[in-house]
Write an enzyme that holds these catalytic residues in place. Structure first.
Site, PDB file in Angstrom:
ATOM      1  N   CYS A 169       0.801  -1.227   0.000  1.00 43.40           N
ATOM      2  CA  CYS A 169       0.000   0.000   0.000  1.00 43.40           C
ATOM      3  C   CYS A 169       0.831   1.273   0.000  1.00 43.40           C
ATOM      4  O   CYS A 169       0.277   2.355  -0.130  1.00 43.40           O
ATOM      5  CB  CYS A 169      -0.932   0.016   1.202  1.00 43.40           C
ATOM      6  SG  CYS A 169      -2.233  -1.214   1.082  1.00 43.40           S
ATOM      7  N   PHE A 220     -10.644  -4.349   0.381  1.00 45.24           N
ATOM      8  CA  PHE A 220      -9.904  -3.827  -0.775  1.00 45.24           C
ATOM      9  C   PHE A 220     -10.795  -3.602  -1.999  1.00 45.24           C
ATOM     10  O   PHE A 220     -11.757  -4.330  -2.229  1.00 45.24           O
ATOM     11  CB  PHE A 220      -8.750  -4.764  -1.131  1.00 45.24           C
ATOM     12  CG  PHE A 220      -7.688  -4.809  -0.052  1.00 45.24           C
ATOM     13  CD1 PHE A 220      -6.854  -3.721   0.153  1.00 45.24           C
ATOM     14  CD2 PHE A 220      -7.558  -5.916   0.766  1.00 45.24           C
ATOM     15  CE1 PHE A 220      -5.881  -3.740   1.156  1.00 45.24           C
ATOM     16  CE2 PHE A 220      -6.582  -5.950   1.775  1.00 45.24           C
ATOM     17  CZ  PHE A 220      -5.752  -4.861   1.968  1.00 45.24           C
ATOM     18  N   HIS A 309      -3.100   7.514   4.066  1.00 46.47           N
ATOM     19  CA  HIS A 309      -3.587   6.293   3.403  1.00 46.47           C
ATOM     20  C   HIS A 309      -4.668   5.648   4.269  1.00 46.47           C
ATOM     21  O   HIS A 309      -4.406   5.242   5.399  1.00 46.47           O
ATOM     22  CB  HIS A 309      -2.437   5.303   3.194  1.00 46.47           C
ATOM     23  CG  HIS A 309      -2.917   3.925   2.814  1.00 46.47           C
ATOM     24  ND1 HIS A 309      -3.630   3.689   1.655  1.00 46.47           N
ATOM     25  CD2 HIS A 309      -2.816   2.729   3.437  1.00 46.47           C
ATOM     26  CE1 HIS A 309      -3.937   2.409   1.586  1.00 46.47           C
ATOM     27  NE2 HIS A 309      -3.456   1.804   2.660  1.00 46.47           N
ATOM     28  N   ASN A 342     -10.081   0.356   0.223  1.00 48.94           N
ATOM     29  CA  ASN A 342      -8.620   0.476   0.251  1.00 48.94           C
ATOM     30  C   ASN A 342      -8.098  -0.074  -1.085  1.00 48.94           C
ATOM     31  O   ASN A 342      -8.191  -1.278  -1.336  1.00 48.94           O
ATOM     32  CB  ASN A 342      -8.088  -0.318   1.455  1.00 48.94           C
ATOM     33  CG  ASN A 342      -6.571  -0.319   1.557  1.00 48.94           C
ATOM     34  OD1 ASN A 342      -5.862  -0.049   0.584  1.00 48.94           O
ATOM     35  ND2 ASN A 342      -6.069  -0.657   2.739  1.00 48.94           N
TER      36      ASN A 342
HETATM   37  C1  LIG Z   1     -10.048  -5.677  11.751  1.00 53.49           C
HETATM   38  C2  LIG Z   1     -10.765  -4.476  12.333  1.00 53.49           C
HETATM   39  C3  LIG Z   1     -11.749  -3.938  11.330  1.00 53.49           C
HETATM   40  C4  LIG Z   1     -11.523  -4.903  13.581  1.00 53.49           C
HETATM   41  O1  LIG Z   1     -12.216  -3.795  14.080  1.00 53.49           O
HETATM   42  P1  LIG Z   1     -12.498  -3.614  15.636  1.00 53.49           P
HETATM   43  O2  LIG Z   1     -11.220  -3.823  16.349  1.00 53.49           O
HETATM   44  O3  LIG Z   1     -13.217  -2.326  15.809  1.00 53.49           O
HETATM   45  O4  LIG Z   1     -13.568  -4.707  15.943  1.00 53.49           O
HETATM   46  P2  LIG Z   1     -13.491  -6.097  16.662  1.00 53.49           P
HETATM   47  O5  LIG Z   1     -12.295  -6.275  17.475  1.00 53.49           O
HETATM   48  O6  LIG Z   1     -14.835  -6.211  17.293  1.00 53.49           O
HETATM   49  O7  LIG Z   1     -13.404  -7.090  15.429  1.00 53.49           O
HETATM   50  C5  LIG Z   1     -14.482  -7.344  14.569  1.00 53.49           C
HETATM   51  C6  LIG Z   1     -14.590  -8.834  14.382  1.00 53.49           C
HETATM   52  O8  LIG Z   1     -13.392  -9.286  13.737  1.00 53.49           O
HETATM   53  C7  LIG Z   1     -12.723 -10.227  14.557  1.00 53.49           C
HETATM   54  N1  LIG Z   1     -11.292 -10.033  14.431  1.00 53.49           N
HETATM   55  C8  LIG Z   1     -10.647  -8.851  14.394  1.00 53.49           C
HETATM   56  N2  LIG Z   1      -9.337  -9.058  14.210  1.00 53.49           N
HETATM   57  C9  LIG Z   1      -9.166 -10.402  14.137  1.00 53.49           C
HETATM   58  C10 LIG Z   1      -8.045 -11.236  13.925  1.00 53.49           C
HETATM   59  N3  LIG Z   1      -6.828 -10.723  13.754  1.00 53.49           N
HETATM   60  N4  LIG Z   1      -8.233 -12.583  13.881  1.00 53.49           N
HETATM   61  C11 LIG Z   1      -9.472 -13.117  14.024  1.00 53.49           C
HETATM   62  N5  LIG Z   1     -10.577 -12.358  14.210  1.00 53.49           N
HETATM   63  C12 LIG Z   1     -10.428 -11.034  14.267  1.00 53.49           C
HETATM   64  C13 LIG Z   1     -13.218  -9.973  15.951  1.00 53.49           C
HETATM   65  O9  LIG Z   1     -13.094 -11.123  16.750  1.00 53.49           O
HETATM   66  C14 LIG Z   1     -14.658  -9.589  15.699  1.00 53.49           C
HETATM   67  O10 LIG Z   1     -15.418 -10.740  15.469  1.00 53.49           O
HETATM   68  P3  LIG Z   1     -16.942 -10.895  16.000  1.00 53.49           P
HETATM   69  O11 LIG Z   1     -17.726  -9.895  15.246  1.00 53.49           O
HETATM   70  O12 LIG Z   1     -17.295 -12.296  15.663  1.00 53.49           O
HETATM   71  O13 LIG Z   1     -16.905 -10.603  17.459  1.00 53.49           O
HETATM   72  C15 LIG Z   1      -9.752  -3.376  12.770  1.00 53.49           C
HETATM   73  O14 LIG Z   1      -8.923  -3.855  13.813  1.00 53.49           O
HETATM   74  C16 LIG Z   1      -8.877  -2.879  11.659  1.00 53.49           C
HETATM   75  O15 LIG Z   1      -9.329  -2.197  10.738  1.00 53.49           O
HETATM   76  N6  LIG Z   1      -7.569  -3.125  11.772  1.00 53.49           N
HETATM   77  C17 LIG Z   1      -6.556  -2.566  10.849  1.00 53.49           C
HETATM   78  C18 LIG Z   1      -6.671  -3.129   9.466  1.00 53.49           C
HETATM   79  C19 LIG Z   1      -5.420  -2.871   8.689  1.00 53.49           C
HETATM   80  O16 LIG Z   1      -4.331  -3.166   9.152  1.00 53.49           O
HETATM   81  N7  LIG Z   1      -5.553  -2.332   7.502  1.00 53.49           N
HETATM   82  C20 LIG Z   1      -4.402  -2.107   6.673  1.00 53.49           C
HETATM   83  C21 LIG Z   1      -4.615  -2.887   5.421  1.00 53.49           C
HETATM   84  S1  LIG Z   1      -3.142  -3.171   4.633  1.00 53.49           S
HETATM   85  C22 LIG Z   1      -2.698  -1.723   3.931  1.00 53.49           C
HETATM   86  O17 LIG Z   1      -3.446  -0.802   3.873  1.00 53.49           O
HETATM   87  C23 LIG Z   1      -1.308  -1.667   3.427  1.00 53.49           C
HETATM   88  C24 LIG Z   1      -0.814  -2.789   2.565  1.00 53.49           C
HETATM   89  O18 LIG Z   1      -1.545  -3.747   2.248  1.00 53.49           O
HETATM   90  O19 LIG Z   1       0.335  -2.722   2.145  1.00 53.49           O
END
Ligand SMILES: CC(C)(COP(=O)(O)OP(=O)(O)OC[C@H]1O[C@@H](n2cnc3c(N)ncnc32)[C@H](O)[C@@H]1OP(=O)(O)O)[C@@H](O)C(=O)NCCC(=O)NCCSC(=O)CC(=O)O
Length: 400
Positions: A169, A220, A309, A342
């Site tokens: 990204c 994505f 980003h 994204n």
């Molecule tokens: C994954 C999230 C949306 C989760 O949001 P929240 O933390 O608010 O919510 P939450 O903890 O209730 O999680 C929502 C549901 O997902 C589950 N959950 C979350 N993370 C998990 C994991 N790592 N493994 C397994 N389950 C997971 C939870 O248990 C829950 O399930 P249930 O609903 O069953 O209770 C967030 O943490 C997030 O956006 N993280 C960052 C994402 C990221 O790194 N993006 C960058 C992309 S890469 C990029 O941009 C660059 C690149 O690619 O180079």
């Protein structure tokens, strides 16, 4: 004959531009197929014949609501998935070749649409482009997207090409960083920067216990962004943002936080979802200070405009919280995430376009002249770029 060879230092100095590189035009494009995030769980579980996974679908619905995305554009339609049943289970039926075949044509075509828009806005001939910097995660072909773009856009065969594959990204910011150096070290250079992404390489069916697949399918989107970059604008060229400085940093010990592995089945993306926002939050101020202090600028974060980003809503929330930004500061990043998802490195070009749109429509009344682009990607890598917007003056733009 003259008086002998010129001094090498003088030759180098004469080749450099007088002023900083600036973004002179921007173009964006998406595939025609638009999916609404609210409808996507039904579509995805239906297309992958996974309706029986009722609990997993409910979990996916909850996840889709947390990402900050309302709409995305995807090259792969239900019809395309039906035509490629091997995409559903890449571990059993390797399908990298088929996916790469799709990307081979579709990525340059999408990239060309965005590029043509940027060149049209720039207002000069495609043959005036001297350098081409192209980046994508979606493909691994030689000749690459850069070579395909030469005939598609009618560029000169002597255009100097640089192809950046698999930068995750941060690819868009990296391409702009390379373009700045090219423009400032080659007087008169006009660099076309192009980023294009298709997520068909990541597509697979949902699986109990595989959270990453849900993340990749929910977050994505596909798109392409292009920008013309050049220094010392000529009459008729309209600089939008000057690229004042660029920097890249890798967070020590973070190499497993975000990764993409090319397997014989498909691309397998891994994101440490809980760790990534924390890593970004812990490092972002240091990166900003390192970029701004040498320019004599302090940590008045609300005095800047922002292009962050939009990795997901959680990442923007973390940046907001750490920098204590006013709500409107990340509005452009949030809007792009909401409207397009994204799109890897393409996303920051869309945010730049959104900032420009807001500037031109007067929606960013009082928008500061100075701003920062922050991009994140595998490593965990942070790209920091200091920008200076060119202010409209009597129907034209002026540089600082
Ligand atoms: C994954 C999230 C949306 C989760 O949001 P929240 O933390 O608010 O919510 P939450 O903890 O209730 O999680 C929502 C549901 O997902 C589950 N959950 C979350 N993370 C998990 C994991 N790592 N493994 C397994 N389950 C997971 C939870 O248990 C829950 O399930 P249930 O609903 O069953 O209770 C967030 O943490 C997030 O956006 N993280 C960052 C994402 C990221 O790194 N993006 C960058 C992309 S890469 C990029 O941009 C660059 C690149 O690619 O180079």
């Amino acid at each position: 004959m003259g008086s002998g060879p010129a001094n090498v230092r003088d030759i180098c100095r004469a080749r450099r531009s007088d002023g900083p590189a600036a973004v002179l035009a921007i173009g964006t494009a998406n595939p025609a197929n638009c999916v609404l995030q609210d409808d996507f769980p039904d579509l995805y579980f239906r297309a992958t014949k996974s309706e029986h996974l009722v609990g997993l679908k409910e979990k996916f619905k909850r996840l889709c609501q947390k990402l900050g995305v309302q709409k995305r554009y995807l090259h792969h339609t239900e019809e395309l998935i039906r035509a490629h049943p091997e995409f559903l289970d890449p571990a059993q039926t390797p399908s990298l070749d088929e996916r790469l075949d799709i990307a081979k044509t579709a990525v340059p075509e999408l990239a060309a649409v965005a590029s043509r828009k940027a060149i049209a806005e720039w207002g000069r001939a495609a043959t005036d482009i001297t350098h081409l910097v192209v980046t994508t995660n979606s493909g691994a072909h030689i000749p690459g997207v850069d070579a395909r773009l030469v005939p598609l856009l009618g560029l000169r065969p002597t255009v100097r090409r640089t192809m950046l594959y698999l930068n995750g990204c941060f690819a868009g910011a990296a391409a702009l960083r390379v373009a700045k150096d090219l423009a400032e070290n080659n007087r008169g250079a006009r660099v076309l920067v192009v980023c294009a992404e298709l997520t068909v390489l990541l597509f697979t069916r949902p699986d109990e216990g595989d959270f990453m697949t849900l993340m990749n399918q929910g977050l994505f989107g596909d798109g392409a962004g292009a920008a013309v970059v050049g220094a010392d604008p000529a009459a008729g060229e309209r600089p939008l943002f000057e690229i004042v400085s660029t920097a890249q940093a890798i967070v020590p010990g973070s190499e497993d936080a975000i990764s993409i592995n090319v397997t014989k089945g498909c691309y397998v993306g891994h994101i440490s979802t809980r760790e990534v926002p924390v890593l970004i939050g812990g490092t972002v101020e240091r990166c900003l200070m390192d970029a701004l202090e040498p320019l004599g600028m302090g940590a008045e974060w609300n005095d800047l405009f922002w292009n962050v980003h939009p990795g997901s809503a959680a990442i923007l929330d973390e940046v907001d919280a750490v920098l204590r930004l006013r709500p409107e500061k990340l509005a452009a990043s949030r809007r792009v995430l909401s409207e397009y998802g994204n799109m890897f490195g393409v996303t920051v070009i869309f945010v730049l376009d959104e900032l420009r749109r807001r500037m031109e429509k007067g929606e960013e009344e009082g928008m500061p002249e100075w701003g920062v682009m922050l991009a994140f990607g595998p490593g965990l890598t942070v790209e920091t770029m200091v920008l200076h917007r060119c202010v409209e003056q009597g129907g034209g733009r002026r540089r600082s």
